[in-house]
Design an enzyme around this catalytic site. Structure first.
Site, PDB file in Angstrom:
ATOM      1  N   LYS A 116      -6.098  -1.836  -6.825  1.00 17.53           N
ATOM      2  CA  LYS A 116      -6.345  -2.454  -5.219  1.00 17.53           C
ATOM      3  C   LYS A 116      -5.481  -3.278  -5.024  1.00 17.53           C
ATOM      4  O   LYS A 116      -5.022  -3.687  -3.934  1.00 17.53           O
ATOM      5  CB  LYS A 116      -7.690  -2.460  -5.149  1.00 17.53           C
ATOM      6  N   LYS A 197      -8.898  17.124  -6.373  1.00 20.42           N
ATOM      7  CA  LYS A 197     -10.219  17.209  -5.628  1.00 20.42           C
ATOM      8  C   LYS A 197      -9.952  17.022  -4.221  1.00 20.42           C
ATOM      9  O   LYS A 197      -8.615  15.905  -3.342  1.00 20.42           O
ATOM     10  CB  LYS A 197     -11.189  16.062  -6.209  1.00 20.42           C
ATOM     11  N   LYS A 200     -10.066  12.025   1.218  1.00 19.56           N
ATOM     12  CA  LYS A 200      -9.539  11.802   2.047  1.00 19.56           C
ATOM     13  C   LYS A 200      -7.932  10.634   2.143  1.00 19.56           C
ATOM     14  O   LYS A 200      -7.286  11.159   3.288  1.00 19.56           O
ATOM     15  CB  LYS A 200     -10.769  10.108   2.847  1.00 19.56           C
TER      16      LYS A 200
END
Ligand code: TRP
Length: 335
Positions: A116, A197, A200
């Protein structure tokens, strides 16, 4: 006492992959039993979500909406404790105390922090401290079990290390939690890209079914799902990922095994597979949408559920925090 704790990011959304993969299972697990030997806490982790860029004007809604989606999915506030992380101050208080136990070196090495933080021109202390807040979430409740996905393994290992180090330094105070890796009920893939998968962050909205999609949109998305030109209904995720994904969804939505589903479709084409899947998903989701609409019409009730969750959570955390303050040598505040 068996106590389960899990944290849920306040995305404000839930897709079919979240629901069939994990949420439906929590809902069916009915944690609080009459003998009170077992209890589960589900915490919407808004403080964790502040470690990345977000829109303040939408944040409270996202947090509340996440709780509403869980309730709509069937999470029963009579059988578990559903609450918002920032409503219970023990999380931040314990984070500070654990900050003095965790080391900069171990936090810097966390893979999620590296991912991140990469390429950001400035990285907040909050992002570095994310795993310590997660350890505090868990340790403030004498948690024994933490159901997590594989991506949270390293964070849980750190929480355990911190607890062990704390106990070593201050005496047996904290319960060292164990991770559990609940078997995934169904691995739902992206309808447009069945190699990935359903998530979002997937590039196209057409690939994911949201719990709030109207039935016509659900049917349309399923009917446009990527299949193949083999014209054979086989469960073969390697060679027929698209078809296998639909079989997986249909099986999960109808509570049948993969074998039962493929047998039931024997001799039929992809059109039949798609329309059966669409019908099954719509009937699965419709009652959830009805419950969501009721909650939307009664936000006061949602607020009361979360407020009483926070009260119960704090009741559990209070004596644990008292033990921690005393073990660490903080001066008691006399009444
Ligand atoms: N970090 C977890 C995730 O991204 C969410 C989380 C926060 C959590 N606190 C937790 C999970 C405590 C389990 C226990 O999914």
């Amino acid at each position: 006492m068996n106590r389960v704790f899990s944290g849920i990011q306040p995305t404000g959304e839930m897709h079919l992959g979240n629901y069939l993969g994990a949420v439906r299972r929590w809902v069916s697990e009915a944690p609080i039993r009459p003998d009170n030997r077992s209890e589960a806490l589900y915490c919407v982790v808004d403080l964790h979500a502040m470690t990345v860029a977000y829109e303040p004007a939408e944040f409270a809604d996202r947090t509340r909406r996440t709780a509403m989606l869980l309730l709509a999915a069937g999470l029963d506030p009579e059988r578990c404790v559903l609450f918002v992380q920032s409503h219970v101050s023990a999380h931040t208080e314990l984070t500070w105390i654990l900050n003095c136990i965790a080391t900069y070196g171990e936090l810097r090495r966390m893979t999620q922090f590296k991912d991140k933080g990469q390429g950001q021109e400035s990285v907040s202390v909050g992002l570095l401290d994310y795993p310590v807040l997660m350890a505090a979430d868990i340790l403030a409740y004498d948690t024994t079990e933490v159901p997590i996905g594989d991506d949270q393994r390293q964070h849980l290992e750190l929480a355990r290390d911190i607890a062990i180090r704390f106990n070593h330094r201050f005496g047996e105070t904290l319960i060292v939690p164990k991770p559990t890796f609940p078997e995934v009920a169904a691995r739902v893939k992206d309808l447009q890209n069945p190699a990935a998968k359903m998530s979002k962050s997937a590039n196209s909205e057409a690939g994911q079914i949201l719990l709030v999609d109207p039935p016509s949109r659900i049917a349309k998305k399923i009917k446009s799902a990527v299949t193949d030109s083999l014209a054979a209904i086989n469960y073969d995720p390697i060679n027929q990922p698209g078809v296998s994904n639909l079989i997986e969804i249909l099986s999960a939505a109808t509570d049948q095994t993969i074998e039962q589903t493929t047998l039931g479709l024997h001799g039929q084409g992809y059109g039949a597979l798609k329309s059966q899947t669409a019908d099954a998903v719509v009937s699965l989701i419709e009652p959830l949408q009805a419950r969501l609409a009721e909650l939307e019409a009664d936000l006061g009730e949602v607020g009361r559920i979360l407020a009483s969750g926070a009260v119960r959570a704090q009741e559990i955390a209070d004596p644990v925090m008292e033990r921690i303050r005393s073990a660490t040598g903080l001066l008691p505040r006399l009444p």
